[in-house]
Design a protein around this motif. Structure first.
Motif, short mmCIF file in Angstrom:
data_model
loop_
_atom_site.label_atom_id
_atom_site.label_comp_id
_atom_site.label_asym_id
_atom_site.label_seq_id
_atom_site.Cartn_x
_atom_site.Cartn_y
_atom_site.Cartn_z
N UNK A 5 0.85 -1.17 0.00
CA UNK A 5 0.00 0.00 0.00
C UNK A 5 0.89 1.23 0.00
N UNK A 6 0.71 2.13 -0.98
CA UNK A 6 1.46 3.36 -1.03
C UNK A 6 1.00 4.29 0.07
N UNK A 7 1.93 5.04 0.62
CA UNK A 7 1.63 5.90 1.78
C UNK A 7 0.93 7.17 1.35
N UNK A 8 -0.35 7.07 0.99
CA UNK A 8 -1.17 8.24 0.68
C UNK A 8 -2.34 8.25 1.65
N UNK A 60 -16.44 11.25 -8.35
CA UNK A 60 -15.67 10.08 -7.95
C UNK A 60 -14.30 10.08 -8.63
N UNK A 61 -14.29 10.39 -9.93
CA UNK A 61 -13.04 10.41 -10.67
C UNK A 61 -12.09 11.48 -10.12
N UNK A 62 -12.62 12.65 -9.77
CA UNK A 62 -11.78 13.74 -9.25
C UNK A 62 -11.21 13.39 -7.89
N UNK A 63 -12.06 12.88 -7.01
CA UNK A 63 -11.59 12.56 -5.65
C UNK A 63 -10.60 11.40 -5.67
N UNK A 64 -10.93 10.35 -6.41
CA UNK A 64 -10.03 9.20 -6.47
C UNK A 64 -8.74 9.55 -7.20
N UNK A 65 -8.87 10.29 -8.30
CA UNK A 65 -7.70 10.65 -9.08
C UNK A 65 -6.71 11.49 -8.31
N UNK A 66 -7.20 12.33 -7.39
CA UNK A 66 -6.31 13.16 -6.58
C UNK A 66 -5.41 12.32 -5.69
N UNK A 67 -5.83 11.09 -5.39
CA UNK A 67 -5.03 10.19 -4.57
C UNK A 67 -4.29 9.15 -5.41
N UNK A 68 -4.46 9.22 -6.73
CA UNK A 68 -3.80 8.25 -7.60
C UNK A 68 -4.54 6.94 -7.72
N UNK A 69 -5.83 6.94 -7.36
CA UNK A 69 -6.64 5.71 -7.39
C UNK A 69 -7.54 5.72 -8.62
N UNK A 70 -7.62 4.60 -9.32
CA UNK A 70 -8.55 4.48 -10.44
C UNK A 70 -9.97 4.45 -9.89
N UNK A 71 -10.88 5.32 -10.38
CA UNK A 71 -12.22 5.40 -9.79
C UNK A 71 -12.99 4.09 -9.84
N UNK A 72 -12.76 3.28 -10.87
CA UNK A 72 -13.49 2.02 -10.96
C UNK A 72 -13.04 0.99 -9.93
N UNK A 73 -11.94 1.28 -9.24
CA UNK A 73 -11.43 0.36 -8.22
C UNK A 73 -11.80 0.79 -6.80
N UNK A 92 -3.37 1.52 -3.46
CA UNK A 92 -2.70 0.24 -3.27
C UNK A 92 -2.05 -0.16 -4.58
N UNK A 93 -0.73 -0.42 -4.54
CA UNK A 93 -0.05 -0.78 -5.76
C UNK A 93 0.02 0.38 -6.72
N UNK A 94 -0.29 0.10 -8.00
CA UNK A 94 -0.22 1.15 -9.02
C UNK A 94 -1.34 2.16 -8.90
N UNK A 95 -2.59 1.71 -9.06
CA UNK A 95 -3.75 2.61 -8.94
C UNK A 95 -4.91 1.91 -8.27
N UNK A 111 -9.56 -5.65 6.39
CA UNK A 111 -8.95 -4.84 5.34
C UNK A 111 -9.59 -5.14 3.98
N UNK A 112 -9.79 -4.08 3.22
CA UNK A 112 -10.34 -4.17 1.87
C UNK A 112 -9.26 -3.75 0.89
N UNK A 113 -8.91 -4.65 -0.02
CA UNK A 113 -7.96 -4.36 -1.09
C UNK A 113 -8.66 -4.55 -2.43
N UNK A 114 -8.41 -3.66 -3.37
CA UNK A 114 -8.89 -3.83 -4.74
C UNK A 114 -7.71 -3.52 -5.66
N UNK A 115 -7.41 -4.47 -6.55
CA UNK A 115 -6.27 -4.27 -7.45
C UNK A 115 -6.57 -4.94 -8.78
N UNK A 116 -5.87 -4.51 -9.79
CA UNK A 116 -6.05 -5.07 -11.13
C UNK A 116 -5.52 -6.50 -11.18
N UNK A 117 -6.08 -7.28 -12.11
CA UNK A 117 -5.64 -8.66 -12.28
C UNK A 117 -6.82 -9.61 -12.17
#
Length: 231
Positions: A5-8, A60-73, A92-95, A111-117
């Motif tokens: 998890x990136x420290x954001x 959602x896109x603006x708030x998530x994007x400000x933290x580097x998170x993909x809104x769909x995740x 978490x991870x990349x986005x 804990x809730x994690x959402x990541x690509x793959x």
């Protein structure tokens, strides 16, 4: 491969119980943390189960994007007696997305994690539980989800379209039925949940492409930098 998890906006999760006990956190629903035995239905996470109006996609896109998170995740869940620790919410991870839910009654954490793959029978044993570090992973199919255990941790993992939602906890402190129901309850946040979950985007955060005033209306779209014969 599980990434850190990136420290954001994420405090060390070991500090969350102390922080929440001292500051107080509103519980997300009443009831005990250890539920009844899991039923035999599907383990598939529910989509968009929020009770309020859907979150505005641009917000959602603006708030998530400000933290580097993909809104769909961005997802939230519901578990009796648990409330999200806002300090834990971050990328978490990349986005991808991470959030921790805490019970003041039992001092247990979800804990809730959402990541690509994706997660399949082939890669399940090689994919660590939570942020594990090499322990052997046992995988059990449960409907559309996977129940997984390793190194004293267990999780429910739900593959979706291009990403995986995972609910993780201590196997001795968090009942399997709680994990399973939390996995079934995951959904994209509604408007109220988004407001409580993510901070407002900084002013000036772009949600749409910016129009260029120096682009010609026809042609290949290159800027017109001609300065004339005099140079």
């Amino acid at each position: 491969m599980i990434r850190a998890v990136r420290a954001v906006r994420v405090l060390p999760l070991l500090l969350l119980p102390l922080l929440l006990v001292s500051c107080g956190t509103e519980e997300a629903g009443a009831g005990a943390d250890t539920g009844s035995t899991a039923d035999t239905g599907t383990g598939k996470a529910g989509a968009d189960k929020g009770t309020g109006s859907s979150a505005d996609p641009a917000e959602l896109a603006a708030r998530a994007g400000a933290l580097g998170i993909a809104p769909e995740l961005v997802y939230v869940t519901e578990a009796p007696g648990f409330a999200v620790a806002e300090q834990s919410v971050g990328v978490f991870g990349g986005d991808g997305f991470h959030a921790a839910y805490f019970s003041q009654k039992t001092h247990s954490q979800l804990e809730l994690f959402v990541d690509r793959g994706t997660l399949t029978a082939e890669n399940c044993p090689q994919t660590q539980v939570g942020q594990g570090s090499g322990e052997s992973v046992a995988c059990e199919r449960d409907g559309d989800a996977w129940y997984r255990k390793a190194g004293g941790r267990h999780e429910y993992a739900v593959p979706r379209d291009g990403h995986v939602i995972r609910l993780v906890g201590d196997a001795k402190r968090l009942d399997r039925a709680v994990l399973r129901e939390a996995a079934k309850a995951t959904h994209h946040p509604d408007a109220a949940e988004l407001t409580a979950l993510l901070p407002p985007a900084p002013e000036g955060t772009a949600t749409e492409p910016v129009e260029r005033g120096d682009l010609p209306p026809v042609g290949d779209g290159a800027p017109n930098n001609e300065v004339g014969a005099s140079g």
